[in-house]
Design an enzyme around this catalytic site. Structure first.
Site, PDB file in Angstrom:
ATOM      1  N   HIS A  53     -83.449  77.330  33.914  1.00 45.37           N
ATOM      2  CA  HIS A  53     -84.645  76.636  33.521  1.00 45.37           C
ATOM      3  C   HIS A  53     -85.823  77.920  33.144  1.00 45.37           C
ATOM      4  CE1 HIS A  53     -82.675  73.250  35.019  1.00 45.37           C
ATOM      5  NE2 HIS A  53     -82.433  73.926  35.803  1.00 45.37           N
ATOM      6  N   GLU A  80     -87.388  74.510  40.898  1.00 43.47           N
ATOM      7  CA  GLU A  80     -86.127  75.438  40.864  1.00 43.47           C
ATOM      8  C   GLU A  80     -86.385  76.778  39.944  1.00 43.47           C
ATOM      9  OE1 GLU A  80     -83.018  73.111  38.784  1.00 43.47           O
ATOM     10  OE2 GLU A  80     -81.790  74.582  38.863  1.00 43.47           O
ATOM     11  N   GLU A 133     -75.066  76.500  42.219  1.00 44.04           N
ATOM     12  CA  GLU A 133     -76.149  75.609  42.700  1.00 44.04           C
ATOM     13  C   GLU A 133     -76.469  75.917  44.183  1.00 44.04           C
ATOM     14  OE1 GLU A 133     -77.864  73.230  41.150  1.00 44.04           O
ATOM     15  OE2 GLU A 133     -76.636  72.724  39.524  1.00 44.04           O
TER      16      GLU A 133
HETATM   17 ZN    ZN Z   1     -80.652  73.566  37.243  1.00 41.50          ZN
END
Ligand code: ZN
Length: 264
Positions: free
Chosen positions: A9, A23, A144
């Site tokens: 991102h 995030e 993640e």
């Molecule tokens: Zn992500």
């Protein structure tokens, strides 16, 4: 080895959000730490990052860049979000890859090293049809690192020490998978000792040490055995790098002492 490091991102795309975290900030911080540990501690690695600040960059640009650069490994850093209850760590490779593929072997190593350090509950190793895994020509891996909307995981994300552990886990995985050498391990045994005379009497060796001390040079006497005979060797420093030992020899010679380097 060429590593393409991709903090997920950025810019207009904040990624997942929760617990007053975004995030994009967490992923950038972790990626920067990975970059810094790898470049400080390891030899033979080049790193390109998809972004080094809070900027927007589409997925196509990221994978094209890694492909044209000829990266050996693509590592994408993310944080999850779901329903607030889900928590823990998981990672992904491309869905079409078999368990015997090299990418899968790398995933096993990364998963093991990251979960050793990250303190999160461990979820499965997974496969998915994500753009960055599918469109990359090289082995690609996506982690993640916890669920941003879970209180427990988010508390970790807020701690710099935790982000450092996560980075360290990724580094350990990459180093193991690609057999990277640590900078300190280039000469694991070699020490360059600077010797300023060897004497058969301890008094003479002690005299040399005091003369050196008068000139501000630290030295000590080391008793050694050569061909069954005792010698007293005067040592003025031991160095990991030859250049530093040579500089010490120059310094000693300028002060009027004959010195040489002894490799141990
Ligand atoms: Zn992500």
């Amino acid at each position: 080895m060429k590593l393409y490091l991709d903090p997920g991102h950025g810019g207009k795309d904040p990624g997942a959000q929760g617990n007053s975290l975004q995030e994009k900030h967490v992923t950038l911080d972790i990626a920067k730490r990975i970059h810094s540990i790898l470049s400080n501690e390891y030899e033979g690695i080049q790193i390109k990052m998809s972004r080094t600040s809070d900027t927007s960059k589409c997925l196509n640009k990221r994978t094209n860049e890694a492909n044209s650069w000829g990266a050996d490994y693509f590592v994408s850093i993310h944080c999850n979000a779901f329903n607030g209850k889900a928590k823990g760590y998981e990672d992904y490779i491309y869905s079409e890859l078999s368990d015997s593929s090299l990418t899968s072997e790398y995933q096993n190593i990364m998963h093991e090293e990251i979960t050793k350090l990250n303190q999160l509950s461990v979820r499965r190793k997974k496969k998915a049809n994500f753009h960055v895994l599918r469109e990359t020509k090289m082995a690609a891996f996506l982690s993640e690192n916890g669920f941003i909307d879970n209180d427990n995981d988010a508390n970790f994300m807020k701690q710099a020490s935790w982000r450092q552990k996560v980075a360290r886990g990724h580094v350990n995985g990459i180093a193991r998978a690609f057999h990277l050498k640590k900078k300190d391990e280039i000469n694991p045994i070699t020490l360059y000792m600077v010797i300023v005379g060897s004497f058969d009497s301890k008094e003479n060796a002690d005299t040399r040490v005091s003369k050196l001390q008068e000139k501000g040079i630290k030295a000590f006497v080391e008793p050694i055995m050569i061909s069954n005979k005792h010698w007293y060797r005067v040592q003025a420093g031991a160095f990991y790098y030859k250049e530093n030992a040579e500089a010490q020899v120059d310094r000693l010679e300028n002060a009027g002492f004959k010195a040489f380097i002894w490799k141990a």
